[in-house]
Design a protein around this motif. Structure first.
Motif, short mmCIF file in Angstrom:
data_model
loop_
_atom_site.label_atom_id
_atom_site.label_comp_id
_atom_site.label_asym_id
_atom_site.label_seq_id
_atom_site.Cartn_x
_atom_site.Cartn_y
_atom_site.Cartn_z
N LEU A 1 -13.21 25.11 9.43
CA LEU A 1 -13.58 26.37 8.78
C LEU A 1 -14.54 26.12 7.61
N ASP A 2 -14.23 25.16 6.77
CA ASP A 2 -15.09 24.88 5.61
C ASP A 2 -16.49 24.47 6.03
N THR A 3 -16.59 23.67 7.08
CA THR A 3 -17.90 23.18 7.54
C THR A 3 -18.79 24.33 7.99
N ILE A 4 -18.27 25.20 8.84
CA ILE A 4 -19.13 26.26 9.39
C ILE A 4 -19.43 27.32 8.34
N VAL A 5 -18.50 27.58 7.42
CA VAL A 5 -18.78 28.53 6.34
C VAL A 5 -19.90 28.00 5.45
N GLN A 6 -19.83 26.73 5.08
CA GLN A 6 -20.87 26.12 4.26
C GLN A 6 -22.22 26.16 4.96
#
Length: 232
Positions: A168-173
């Protein structure tokens, strides 16, 4: 927790049918329903976010949702102007406790549970995973006048498919950066690549086609009749 974001907001103008292609039947069942069947059946998917066109909620509920058994949460989200906007709307609507986000084209009904499971397994190790297949044909790069510029070595070339799976963090960033820098991309892995992160490519299937044209619909029927996929 793993969330699948299924994209169904495209207009499908190349189909020339006067209706979003995802609501057309393939051997008696809507294309989109066939796609959703696989994700509902996969025990490693805990939530589904379905991104639809702003004027298609009633159609979606009538043709798809009312005719499906829901064994996990399903959220309907309105898409945006471009594909990236639709994906981002879907990501933002995912449960905040999601570990992984799987982004999949609703027009690829022949995704398999094995692809989904392998994507999840690899994403837990590498944070970013794309499904695809090695290119079988010789590829030519041409200029604006149709003349060949070069012939890339096809041994390292793959056809990108979906699902594409990210923490989740990767794609949001990746999406936040793309909006800040006004960067466009034809798939989600490109946005992650722009951050300097490596994306793991795993094998999907040559049957995992994206249905775009009437010819693709005919091919989809052939694939179903062949018995090579399990979601008949």
């Amino acid at each position: 927790m793993n969330t699948a974001v299924i994209l169904a907001a495209g207009k499908g103008t190349r189909m020339n049918m006067g209706i979003n292609k995802l609501y057309l039947n393939i051997k008696g069942r809507p294309l989109l329903a066939r796609t959703l069947d696989v994700f509902f059946a996969c025990s490693s998917i805990h939530e589904i976010v379905l991104v639809i066109g702003e004027d298609e909620e009633e159609l979606c509920r009538e043709k798809i949702i009312c005719n499906m058994e829901h064994n996990k949460p399903l959220k309907l989200v309105i898409g945006g102007k471009e594909r990236q906007d639709s994906v981002y709307n879907g990501i933002k609507s995912a449960d905040k406790g999601s570990e992984l986000i799987l982004i999949h084209d609703g027009a690829r009904p022949f995704v398999t549970q094995a692809m989904i499971e392998e994507s999840i397994k690899e994403a837990k190790l590498h944070k970013a995973v794309a499904v695809g297949m090695p290119v079988k044909d010789t590829i030519k790069q041409v200029d604006g006048n149709g003349f060949i510029l070069n012939t890339p070595d096809r041994s390292g070339l793959w056809i990108a498919q979906t699902p594409q799976t990210f923490t989740l963090d990767t794609i949001v960033q990746a999406y936040e950066l793309s909006y800040r820098e006004k960067a466009a991309a034809t798939d989600d892995a490109m946005l992650v690549e722009r951050m300097g992160l490596r994306v793991r490519m795993i094998k999907g299937s040559y049957d995992n086609i994206k249905i775009t044209t009437p010819e693709d619909m005919a091919l989809a029927e052939e694939i179903l009749e062949s018995g090579r996929v399990g979601n008949v």
